[in-house]
Design a protein around this motif. Structure first.
Motif, PDB file in Angstrom:
ATOM      1  N   VAL A   1      -0.034-123.041   1.309  1.00 45.97           N
ATOM      2  CA  VAL A   1      -0.228-122.340   0.038  1.00 45.97           C
ATOM      3  C   VAL A   1      -0.109-123.383  -1.062  1.00 45.97           C
ATOM      4  O   VAL A   1       0.933-124.029  -1.208  1.00 45.97           O
ATOM      5  CB  VAL A   1       0.817-121.231  -0.180  1.00 45.97           C
ATOM      6  N   HIS A   2      -1.172-123.565  -1.814  1.00 48.54           N
ATOM      7  CA  HIS A   2      -1.189-124.575  -2.876  1.00 48.54           C
ATOM      8  C   HIS A   2      -1.428-123.877  -4.204  1.00 48.54           C
ATOM      9  O   HIS A   2      -2.368-123.094  -4.345  1.00 48.54           O
ATOM     10  CB  HIS A   2      -2.296-125.602  -2.608  1.00 48.54           C
ATOM     11  N   VAL A   3      -0.574-124.142  -5.171  1.00 54.18           N
ATOM     12  CA  VAL A   3      -0.662-123.480  -6.469  1.00 54.18           C
ATOM     13  C   VAL A   3      -1.457-124.354  -7.440  1.00 54.18           C
ATOM     14  O   VAL A   3      -1.152-125.521  -7.637  1.00 54.18           O
ATOM     15  CB  VAL A   3       0.737-123.180  -7.028  1.00 54.18           C
ATOM     16  N   SER A   4      -2.489-123.746  -8.024  1.00 52.96           N
ATOM     17  CA  SER A   4      -3.392-124.485  -8.889  1.00 52.96           C
ATOM     18  C   SER A   4      -3.386-123.898 -10.302  1.00 52.96           C
ATOM     19  O   SER A   4      -2.482-123.155 -10.669  1.00 52.96           O
ATOM     20  CB  SER A   4      -4.792-124.494  -8.277  1.00 52.96           C
ATOM     21  N   SER A   5      -4.426-124.208 -11.064  1.00 48.54           N
ATOM     22  CA  SER A   5      -4.390-123.961 -12.499  1.00 48.54           C
ATOM     23  C   SER A   5      -5.755-123.573 -13.049  1.00 48.54           C
ATOM     24  O   SER A   5      -6.805-123.938 -12.497  1.00 48.54           O
ATOM     25  CB  SER A   5      -3.910-125.246 -13.199  1.00 48.54           C
ATOM     26  N   ASP A   6      -5.735-122.864 -14.183  1.00 45.48           N
ATOM     27  CA  ASP A   6      -6.959-122.572 -14.922  1.00 45.48           C
ATOM     28  C   ASP A   6      -7.618-123.837 -15.470  1.00 45.48           C
ATOM     29  O   ASP A   6      -8.796-123.828 -15.835  1.00 45.48           O
ATOM     30  CB  ASP A   6      -6.648-121.624 -16.080  1.00 45.48           C
ATOM     31  N   TYR A   7      -6.865-124.936 -15.519  1.00 42.94           N
ATOM     32  CA  TYR A   7      -7.400-126.182 -16.083  1.00 42.94           C
ATOM     33  C   TYR A   7      -8.456-126.831 -15.194  1.00 42.94           C
ATOM     34  O   TYR A   7      -9.044-127.841 -15.580  1.00 42.94           O
ATOM     35  CB  TYR A   7      -6.259-127.167 -16.337  1.00 42.94           C
ATOM     36  N   VAL A   8      -8.725-126.260 -14.026  1.00 41.31           N
ATOM     37  CA  VAL A   8      -9.829-126.776 -13.213  1.00 41.31           C
ATOM     38  C   VAL A   8     -11.173-126.367 -13.806  1.00 41.31           C
ATOM     39  O   VAL A   8     -12.223-126.842 -13.372  1.00 41.31           O
ATOM     40  CB  VAL A   8      -9.727-126.303 -11.745  1.00 41.31           C
ATOM     41  N   PHE A   9     -11.163-125.471 -14.820  1.00 42.54           N
ATOM     42  CA  PHE A   9     -12.384-125.011 -15.473  1.00 42.54           C
ATOM     43  C   PHE A   9     -12.454-125.524 -16.907  1.00 42.54           C
ATOM     44  O   PHE A   9     -11.423-125.857 -17.517  1.00 42.54           O
ATOM     45  CB  PHE A   9     -12.438-123.478 -15.482  1.00 42.54           C
ATOM     46  N   ASP A  10     -13.666-125.533 -17.469  1.00 45.40           N
ATOM     47  CA  ASP A  10     -13.850-126.036 -18.831  1.00 45.40           C
ATOM     48  C   ASP A  10     -13.648-124.969 -19.896  1.00 45.40           C
ATOM     49  O   ASP A  10     -13.687-125.261 -21.096  1.00 45.40           O
ATOM     50  CB  ASP A  10     -15.236-126.678 -19.000  1.00 45.40           C
ATOM     51  N   GLY A  11     -13.454-123.706 -19.495  1.00 40.83           N
ATOM     52  CA  GLY A  11     -13.175-122.653 -20.456  1.00 40.83           C
ATOM     53  C   GLY A  11     -14.391-122.081 -21.149  1.00 40.83           C
ATOM     54  O   GLY A  11     -14.253-121.331 -22.131  1.00 40.83           O
TER      55      GLY A  11
ATOM     56  N   THR B   1      -3.396-120.078 -11.227  1.00 38.70           N
ATOM     57  CA  THR B   1      -2.662-119.330 -12.239  1.00 38.70           C
ATOM     58  C   THR B   1      -2.984-119.899 -13.619  1.00 38.70           C
ATOM     59  O   THR B   1      -3.689-120.900 -13.752  1.00 38.70           O
ATOM     60  CB  THR B   1      -1.144-119.421 -11.998  1.00 38.70           C
ATOM     61  N   SER B   2      -2.426-119.265 -14.646  1.00 39.00           N
ATOM     62  CA  SER B   2      -2.565-119.780 -16.007  1.00 39.00           C
ATOM     63  C   SER B   2      -1.320-119.432 -16.802  1.00 39.00           C
ATOM     64  O   SER B   2      -0.683-118.403 -16.555  1.00 39.00           O
ATOM     65  CB  SER B   2      -3.804-119.176 -16.692  1.00 39.00           C
ATOM     66  N   TRP B   3      -0.944-120.291 -17.717  1.00 34.44           N
ATOM     67  CA  TRP B   3       0.088-119.995 -18.701  1.00 34.44           C
ATOM     68  C   TRP B   3       1.357-119.435 -18.043  1.00 34.44           C
ATOM     69  O   TRP B   3       1.800-118.319 -18.307  1.00 34.44           O
ATOM     70  CB  TRP B   3      -0.449-119.001 -19.735  1.00 34.44           C
TER      71      TRP B   3
ATOM     72  N   GLY C   1      -6.193-116.418 -22.982  1.00 34.03           N
ATOM     73  CA  GLY C   1      -5.900-116.348 -21.549  1.00 34.03           C
ATOM     74  C   GLY C   1      -4.962-115.206 -21.257  1.00 34.03           C
ATOM     75  O   GLY C   1      -4.773-114.300 -22.071  1.00 34.03           O
ATOM     76  N   ARG C   2      -4.354-115.261 -20.074  1.00 30.85           N
ATOM     77  CA  ARG C   2      -3.341-114.277 -19.686  1.00 30.85           C
ATOM     78  C   ARG C   2      -2.089-115.025 -19.231  1.00 30.85           C
ATOM     79  O   ARG C   2      -2.182-116.064 -18.571  1.00 30.85           O
ATOM     80  CB  ARG C   2      -3.811-113.395 -18.535  1.00 30.85           C
ATOM     81  N   LEU C   3      -0.938-114.452 -19.531  1.00 33.88           N
ATOM     82  CA  LEU C   3       0.311-115.009 -19.023  1.00 33.88           C
ATOM     83  C   LEU C   3       0.414-114.789 -17.518  1.00 33.88           C
ATOM     84  O   LEU C   3      -0.102-113.801 -16.986  1.00 33.88           O
ATOM     85  CB  LEU C   3       1.508-114.364 -19.718  1.00 33.88           C
ATOM     86  N   SER C   4       1.097-115.703 -16.858  1.00 36.84           N
ATOM     87  CA  SER C   4       1.395-115.566 -15.420  1.00 36.84           C
ATOM     88  C   SER C   4       2.896-115.705 -15.255  1.00 36.84           C
ATOM     89  O   SER C   4       3.426-116.818 -15.332  1.00 36.84           O
ATOM     90  CB  SER C   4       0.679-116.648 -14.603  1.00 36.84           C
TER      91      SER C   4
ATOM     92  N   ALA D   1     -10.898-123.536 -23.867  1.00 35.00           N
ATOM     93  CA  ALA D   1     -10.742-122.508 -24.896  1.00 35.00           C
ATOM     94  C   ALA D   1     -10.475-121.134 -24.290  1.00 35.00           C
ATOM     95  O   ALA D   1      -9.794-120.303 -24.899  1.00 35.00           O
ATOM     96  CB  ALA D   1     -11.991-122.462 -25.774  1.00 35.00           C
ATOM     97  N   ASN D   2     -10.981-120.901 -23.093  1.00 32.22           N
ATOM     98  CA  ASN D   2     -10.795-119.594 -22.446  1.00 32.22           C
ATOM     99  C   ASN D   2     -10.263-119.795 -21.035  1.00 32.22           C
ATOM    100  O   ASN D   2     -10.898-120.462 -20.219  1.00 32.22           O
ATOM    101  CB  ASN D   2     -12.110-118.821 -22.402  1.00 32.22           C
ATOM    102  N   SER D   3      -9.116-119.221 -20.764  1.00 35.11           N
ATOM    103  CA  SER D   3      -8.468-119.396 -19.459  1.00 35.11           C
ATOM    104  C   SER D   3      -8.347-118.090 -18.690  1.00 35.11           C
ATOM    105  O   SER D   3      -7.548-117.992 -17.751  1.00 35.11           O
ATOM    106  CB  SER D   3      -7.070-120.001 -19.652  1.00 35.11           C
ATOM    107  N   VAL D   4      -9.100-117.073 -19.048  1.00 33.25           N
ATOM    108  CA  VAL D   4      -8.983-115.770 -18.392  1.00 33.25           C
ATOM    109  C   VAL D   4      -9.557-115.854 -16.979  1.00 33.25           C
ATOM    110  O   VAL D   4     -10.711-116.234 -16.776  1.00 33.25           O
ATOM    111  CB  VAL D   4      -9.706-114.667 -19.189  1.00 33.25           C
ATOM    112  N   LEU D   5      -8.746-115.493 -15.991  1.00 31.31           N
ATOM    113  CA  LEU D   5      -9.131-115.552 -14.582  1.00 31.31           C
ATOM    114  C   LEU D   5      -9.407-114.138 -14.053  1.00 31.31           C
ATOM    115  O   LEU D   5      -8.617-113.218 -14.292  1.00 31.31           O
ATOM    116  CB  LEU D   5      -8.017-116.201 -13.747  1.00 31.31           C
ATOM    117  N   SER D   6     -10.491-113.985 -13.331  1.00 30.02           N
ATOM    118  CA  SER D   6     -10.800-112.700 -12.697  1.00 30.02           C
ATOM    119  C   SER D   6      -9.772-112.402 -11.612  1.00 30.02           C
ATOM    120  O   SER D   6      -9.418-113.274 -10.811  1.00 30.02           O
ATOM    121  CB  SER D   6     -12.196-112.747 -12.078  1.00 30.02           C
TER     122      SER D   6
END
Length: 475
Positions: free
Chosen positions: A286-296, A335-337, A367-370, A440-445
């Motif tokens: 299980v590896h925890v990653s980030s919204d920062y893999v996307f450009d937003g 995840t994000s934030w 974005g959304r808090l996690s 600019a946008n970190s919202v994850l589906s």
């Protein structure tokens, strides 16, 4: 007894969880017979574990009545008969509600049994010159028997009805001396290793998992992600899952020469090494990653979006995702934030509100808090439910918010005027400061994690609970 030819390949479960009986198609004529004893592609489709055998053993027994076992071993095995017939007996010696459950089955060349780790295995030959074969997914060594759990063949609780009574069977002295079930110490389940125990998510996992003997926690002192040579000191076959909750998270620091080196080592190099270990030992990573893999740029980021990081931190996390996905059994959790124990955006805003400080907060990043508690629960749901391996987004639910909007919410919930928060653009906030470019946008589906049966709390509910807990601790 003649072998039954041309059966269909089937896999059936038993009263012992994980113990499965396999009917094998055997093709024969006047010359003899042929069978596919282990056929990974076909058998896994039918429901057999893809257990990754690494060693094949054969036990040849000259006389009917030869009786061996009951031995529970620290690996999985797949047992079958090459020639002759056996009466097989299996007893669950794992800790849990099915401890002591027994299953018996007569095997010839047309039937096999998959035996999971910790289930005691025994057999009695019913014909002379019987060859009993077994595939195992770990290499046997001289000290391996120190990890076995044994049960006496004549145990009255298991009450195995041996076709040839044990007083007329051929047994070893060791098997005669093994303990009764009441005296057997159950084999513990394989462990979960949580890496990064002192981080926000690591602490949340510790709160969820507690002091369970099958969970092991490691911080940097016990498990240094930047020193993979030290990893070989562990018996990785003893783990069923590794949760990598550790990361280099200084986004701006990753842009510096020293930070760049460290972030690549921890965020990308370490997952690559962990994936190799996971594949070598059949461990789930299980590896925890980030919204920062996307450009937003996208309005909503789903798991299939192409990677497009804007900064060094994002590049290292994206590379870590790619590496982690090379593990056959993997969950990459984006995840994000993140909000958990210790210093974070929420605790900082609450502190500023209480101290009369009026902050300027970025308003053009959304974005959304996690909350770490929800991330931990989501991870454990994936592991416990056996969800399909792959990448999952995991944040709290609810509408997207800006950092400034969240700050205003914290001020209001703590009894302060939200108007004290001044919204500013990212450009104005970082004016004159060295910084990494942020999406600019970190919202994850969240559709995929919800389809897997887990729906996190709403951000509003989680924020209320978090601030209430902070207030209780300070009071």
């Amino acid at each position: 007894m003649s072998i039954e030819f041309s059966k269909s390949l089937t896999v059936e479960s038993t009263s012992i969880p994980g113990l499965k009986v396999v009917d094998l198609p055997v093709h024969g004529d006047n010359r003899g017979w042929f069978k596919e004893n282990w056929q990974r592609a076909k058998m896994t489709v039918e429901g057999l574990e893809d257990f990754g055998p690494v060693q094949n053993n054969i036990s040849f027994n000259t006389a009917a009545g030869t009786t061996r076992g009951i031995h529970a071993e620290p690996w999985d095995k797949y047992v079958s008969v090459a020639t002759g017939r056996i009466f097989g007996a299996w007893v669950d010696l794992r800790q849990g509600p099915t401890f002591g459950n027994t299953h018996t089955e007569e095997l010839d060349a047309s039937k096999a049994v998959f035996v999971p780790r910790g289930v005691g295995n025994a057999f009695q030959t019913l014909e002379d010159d019987t060859a009993y074969t077994y595939l195992v997914n770990d290499h046997w060594s001289a000290g391996a028997q120190d990890q076995y759990t044994f049960l006496n063949l004549a145990d009255p609780t298991a009450a195995i009805e041996w076709p040839i009574p044990l007083d007329r069977a051929a047994l070893s002295d060791k098997d005669r001396a093994h303990p009764w079930l009441a005296d057997v110490e159950p084999m513990q389940d394989r462990k979960i290793l949580v890496i990064g125990k002192n981080g926000q998510l690591g602490q949340a996992l510790r709160a969820e998992l507690g002091d369970d003997a099958t969970v092991e926690y490691a911080g940097r002192d016990e498990f240094d992600l930047s020193a993979p040579a030290l990893w070989q000191q562990r018996n990785w076959r003893g783990y069923k899952a590794i949760i990598n909750a550790a990361a280099f998270t200084d986004v701006d620091g990753a842009e510096t020469p020293s930070g760049r080196t460290e972030s690549w080592a921890i965020n990308a190099g370490a997952p690559a090494q962990l994936a190799k270990l996971a594949n070598a030992y059949g461990v789930t990573l299980v590896h925890v990653s980030s919204d920062y893999v996307f450009d937003g740029v996208a309005e909503m980021h789903d798991e299939d979006e192409a990677l497009s990081p804007l900064n060094v931190y994002g590049q290292t996390k994206a590379s870590g995702d790619i590496a982690a996905c090379t593990a056959a059994q993997h969950y990459v959790v984006r995840t994000s934030w993140v909000v958990g124990s210790g210093k974070n955006f929420i605790s900082t805003m609450a502190s500023l509100a209480g101290r009369g400080v009026d902050p300027s907060v970025v308003s053009d990043q959304t974005g959304r808090l996690s909350f770490a508690t929800d991330i931990a629960r989501g991870i454990l749901h994936l592991l416990d439910s056996g969800a399909a391996y792959g990448i999952y987004n995991l944040t709290n639910t609810g509408p997207s918010q800006s950092w400034a909007g969240i700050a205003k919410q914290v001020f209001e919930l703590t009894g302060h005027d939200p108007g004290r928060v001044t919204p500013v653009t990212t450009t104005d906030y970082y004016a004159g400061k060295a910084h990494a470019t942020r999406p600019a946008n970190s919202v994850l589906s969240l559709e995929k994690i919800q389809a897997a049966g887990f729906t996190p709390r709403s951000s509003s509910e989680a924020l209320n609970d978090y601030l209430q807990a902070m207030d209780n601790r300070s009071g």
